[in-house]
Design a protein around this motif. Sequence first.
Motif, PDB file in Angstrom:
ATOM      1  N   ILE A 170       0.818  -1.209   0.000  1.00 20.30           N
ATOM      2  CA  ILE A 170       0.000   0.000   0.000  1.00 20.30           C
ATOM      3  C   ILE A 170       0.859   1.270   0.000  1.00 20.30           C
ATOM      4  N   VAL A 171       2.154   1.114   0.304  1.00 15.92           N
ATOM      5  CA  VAL A 171       3.047   2.280   0.391  1.00 15.92           C
ATOM      6  C   VAL A 171       3.565   2.597  -1.012  1.00 15.92           C
ATOM      7  N   ASN A 172       2.813   3.430  -1.744  1.00 20.76           N
ATOM      8  CA  ASN A 172       3.159   3.821  -3.105  1.00 20.76           C
ATOM      9  C   ASN A 172       2.946   5.321  -3.282  1.00 20.76           C
ATOM     10  N   GLN A 173       3.054   5.802  -4.519  1.00 19.55           N
ATOM     11  CA  GLN A 173       2.920   7.241  -4.769  1.00 19.55           C
ATOM     12  C   GLN A 173       1.527   7.739  -4.402  1.00 19.55           C
ATOM     13  N   GLN A 174       0.521   6.920  -4.639  1.00 16.69           N
ATOM     14  CA  GLN A 174      -0.857   7.302  -4.287  1.00 16.69           C
ATOM     15  C   GLN A 174      -0.999   7.514  -2.782  1.00 16.69           C
ATOM     16  N   PHE A 175      -0.334   6.656  -1.995  1.00 17.51           N
ATOM     17  CA  PHE A 175      -0.371   6.768  -0.534  1.00 17.51           C
ATOM     18  C   PHE A 175       0.329   8.054  -0.081  1.00 17.51           C
TER      19      PHE A 175
ATOM     20  N   ALA B 177       7.497   7.592   4.721  1.00 16.86           N
ATOM     21  CA  ALA B 177       6.854   6.929   3.577  1.00 16.86           C
ATOM     22  C   ALA B 177       7.498   7.370   2.260  1.00 16.86           C
ATOM     23  N   LEU B 178       7.800   8.680   2.148  1.00 13.67           N
ATOM     24  CA  LEU B 178       8.410   9.213   0.927  1.00 13.67           C
ATOM     25  C   LEU B 178       9.765   8.552   0.665  1.00 13.67           C
ATOM     26  N   LYS B 179      10.553   8.378   1.723  1.00 15.75           N
ATOM     27  CA  LYS B 179      11.859   7.715   1.600  1.00 15.75           C
ATOM     28  C   LYS B 179      11.697   6.298   1.038  1.00 15.75           C
TER      29      LYS B 179
END
Length: 319
Positions: free
Chosen positions: A269-274, A309-311
């Motif tokens: 779930i940890v992607n660009q949308q998140f 999350a961004l990292k």
Amino acid sequence: MTTQQERVLLIEKLLQMTSADARLELIKQNEKNIDEQFFGLFSRIAQNAMQSGQEPIARALIELQKQLLEETAFGRQLKESVAEMEAATKVLQDAGKSLTRELLLDFVIAAPSEARIRAYVSLARGGMDYVFFQNLSDKIEQAAAEEKTRLESIREKLLGFVADVDKQLEARFKQAQEFVENILNQEDVEKATQENIEAFTQDAAEVVNQLLRQASESNDYTRMGKLQKMVQVLQSASAPPPEIAFIEQLLQTPDEAAVEQMLSENEEIVNQQFVDALSGLIAQIESQGDANPEAQAMTGKLTEIYKVALKRVMKKNMG
């Protein structure tokens, strides 16, 4: 009688005028047509412009709306109604759990205008029952001559406003009931509900629950089955996106290490949308300019989560 097309043409003409004085002249010529239906249509057009990203048109509509509210009789009345509704809402919210029929009656009696009384009726119709009006009648009987006349006038206005609200509620309920019944009559209720999901109002949702209770009480299993399918579609549609649900869980974590662990355990779930969802939430809270400690704490926590999350997303993209 002004048609919808004539209202649209009037709005288009007003938007094409660059001079405020020229617009004012056209407004004055058409003031009798600038009524509740006109403002309702105007509001829908402005909303559509904003939702579709037509910023220049949206800005022009906002400027035009300001002039319409100031320069027309109905606009000034509408502006006053909105202001009184906001003031009445604040009074009732400040009362909170201590609000009783007696206190509500005190608010109504102390109302500075007829528009404020109407606002109280709109917001607190449920509290204006037989006991409420009996309390008002008792006050009228005990009042001196001048005050008695004033209170009798308030009672007369209240009864009229309550009747208006009840008619509106009845019409809304009837419309919602017809809408739900129409979907129930479709061959594929699940599909029909999904296709009309945007048209489901709170009134329609309440009708569904009421019909489900009635079907259960009468053991109408066929109708119950259709209604339950409808409820399932509505519940699925109202559930928060997985990104938001996951962010809510992350907000409960005690420290950065726990955030890292949860992100690691939910890699899919940890992607660009998140990350975009996190950024949007932070911007939304900051744009409200809320200086209370809870909002500040949430912004700080969200920013921490965003950085971690961004990292991970950058690392994943590079890998």
